[in-house]
Design an enzyme around this catalytic site. Structure first.
Site, PDB file in Angstrom:
ATOM      1  N   ASP A   1     -53.639 -41.808   2.532  1.00  0.00           N
ATOM      2  CA  ASP A   1     -53.441 -40.972   3.710  1.00  0.00           C
ATOM      3  C   ASP A   1     -54.315 -41.449   4.887  1.00  0.00           C
ATOM      4  OD1 ASP A   1     -52.950 -38.875   5.412  1.00  0.00           O
ATOM      5  OD2 ASP A   1     -53.361 -37.305   3.941  1.00  0.00           O
TER       6      ASP A   1
ATOM      7  N   ASP B   1     -46.867 -32.845   8.204  1.00  0.00           N
ATOM      8  CA  ASP B   1     -46.856 -32.027   6.988  1.00  0.00           C
ATOM      9  C   ASP B   1     -45.768 -30.958   7.007  1.00  0.00           C
ATOM     10  OD1 ASP B   1     -49.065 -33.531   6.614  1.00  0.00           O
ATOM     11  OD2 ASP B   1     -50.412 -31.870   6.157  1.00  0.00           O
TER      12      ASP B   1
END
Ligand code: GLA
Length: 517
Positions: A283, A343
């Site tokens: 990430d 997200d």
């Protein structure tokens, strides 16, 4: 010879020591004079201990010159430079900014010095209530950004041949976020292995952010208190016939502010392999403090190389929110899947914005290399059963990874039924590996098709509106000329497709999903 040297050098050494002491005193005096004149100058830390033995700190490295404050603010994955200030120790405002890809990030703090406490307030948005923070003096250099390591030259990372169909499993983040721990992962693995999900194809049990501790004296990554023994946990998950996934960042910090792999890529990949890790979600997070978006491929390539060099087959999942058209270079850096968006949240708006927004990316998906519109929210409570069926259908049409994001230990039978619908999963996992596309749209109604192996086609009729509707599917318009039979994958029943049209009755926010042979 030796003695002579000592006799001669002793006064010299004493002299030097005195000189050093004197300079030292002057510097200290100057420093404290400076400090009393410009008392905000220095390194300040706000320390927020996490229950797992780690601490989330924010650093204010300030330089005050009368009514002007400059310096930096470092918080979790962000590093801001102070660009504006007003006031002084009795009361000040600082504004700090950071360039992050195409985004200009900005934070603002109000503060005052009270004794040796720096009292601060900040707001996420101008309309939010202020959050109060207290910073104390910290040793110089603590919390400083590490020196930048230049990205390597680009080359093609060899295909690892994994994930021939989109990965299926579970990930901790959507439901547990920072609360994931060893016991939770074990009990989730137990549930997955015994509730029918394993038989349906779910394999990976993936630990997301917040497992990380610091590094030991040899710089080996450590787990925090929540994960006492990662190797033992991997053994346990493997004993259930499942695989274990983990999470890290190419930056110094993860999104939640935990230790990243920056500068330790090879070493971390070796550690993962030694633990028995089978999947890595990597990430971007804190890498934004050191690198531009254009440097992403080289930075992701580093871990791609490191995973290959580890000698263990490890699925490589890129998470950088779809920046820099990752689908164009993800495979070259060794990626098996790449997030295409920010997200997901457990809402109809978030899920549909992401899911229906994938249409343009179909050409980039293929076996071992998948678009990842983020993890499933099915069963987390923010949508209806009908909406979760739409979520599952859309992800299957998109050949998306199916990573459940709910609590598998306590889900309702309808949730389990949605997650384990074998005929919908078969569409997702079809070995042709072609992502579906929208072929028709009228207002809130859309038809998507996906070519399947053996000449079959998946057809999904979506109703994005609130009211039940009838949609006429004209086979010829979808290019489906020859039709032997069709099946409704949610009703689990055969559908007559001999007439040129099929009328689908679709509930509000719902879907009719067919497999046409
Ligand atoms: C980012 C990712 C999420 C999750 C969190 C963890 O926001 O996009 O999927 O991994 O970080 O901190």
């Amino acid at each position: 010879m030796k003695r002579k040297f000592y006799r001669k050098s002793l006064p010299l050494t004493l002299g030097m020591v005195c000189a050093v002491l004197l300079i030292g005193c002057l510097v200290v005096n100057f420093g404290s004079a400076q400090q009393s004149k410009d008392p905000l100058t220095g390194n300040w830390a706000v320390r927020n201990p996490n229950a797992d033995g780690t601490s989330r700190n924010t650093y204010f490295n300030l330089k005050q010159e009368g009514g002007r404050i400059t310096g930096s603010i470092r918080v979790t994955q962000f590093y801001y430079l102070i660009t504006e200030s007003t006031g002084d120790a009795a009361g000040f405002t600082i504004i700090a900014t950071m360039k992050d890809g195409k985004t200009d990030r900005r934070v603002q703090y109000e503060g005052k010095l009270l004794g040796d406490e720096l009292q601060l307030t900040t707001r996420r948005r101008p309309t939010d209530n202020p959050t109060a923070l207290v910073a104390h003096r910290a040793p110089a250099g603590e919390g400083a950004l590490p020196a930048r390591i230049d990205p390597p030259a680009l080359h093609n990372v060899k295909d690892n041949g994994l994930a021939r169909t989109p990965p299926m499993g579970w990930n901790s983040w959507n439901k547990f976020a920072g609360r994931v721990d060893d016991a939770t992962v074990r009990s989730i693995a137990d549930a997955l292995a015994s509730n029918g999900m394993k038989e349906a194809g779910y394999r990976y049990v993936n630990i997301d952010d917040t497992w990380e501790g610091g590094r030991d004296a040899q710089s080996n990554i450590q787990t925090n208190k929540k994960f006492p023994d990662m190797k033992a946990l991997a053994d346990y998950v493997h004993s259930k016939g499942l695989k274990l996934g983990i999470y890290s960042s190419p930056g110094p910090n993860t999104c939640a502010g935990y230790e990243g792999s920056y500068g330790h890529e090879l070493q971390d990949a070796r550690t993962y392999a030694a633990w028995g890790i089978d999947y890595l979600k990597y990430d971007w997070c804190g890498a934004r403090t050191l690198y531009t978006d254009e440097e992403m491929p080289a930075i992701y390539q580093k871990m791609g190389d490191a995973l290959l060099a580890s000698g263990r087959p490890i699925v490589y999942s890129l998470c950088q929110y779809g920046r820099l058209d990752v689908w164009k270079w993800g495979p070259d850096v060794g990626g098996n899947l790449w997030r295409t968006t920010g997200d997901i949240r457990d809402t109809w708006d978030s899920m549909t914005r992401i899911g229906f927004g994938q249409n343009e990316l179909a050409q980039w998906a293929r076996p071992s290399h998948w678009n990842d519109p983020d993890m499933l929210e099915i069963g987390n409570g923010g949508m209806t059963e009908t909406e979760y069926k739409t979520h599952m259908s859309l992800w299957a049409m998109l050949a998306a990874p199916l990573l459940a994001g709910n609590d598998l230990r306590s889900m309702t039978p309808p949730t389990l039924a949605i997650l384990t619908n074998g005929e919908v999963i078969a569409v997702d996992q079809d070995k042709l590996g072609k992502q579906g596309k929208q072929v028709w749209k009228s207002g809130d109604h859309e038809i998507w098709t996906r070519p399947l192996s053996g000449g079959a086609t998946a057809v999904a009729v979506f109703n994005r509106g609130k009211d039940e509707t009838k949609v006429t599917v004209k086979w010829a318009d979808l290019g489906i000329v020859k039709r032997k039979a069709a099946r409704d994958l949610w009703l689990s029943q055969d559908v007559d497709v001999q007439s040129p049209e099929y009328i689908a009755t679709v509930p509000g926010h719902g879907v009719v999903m067919l497999r046409v042979r």
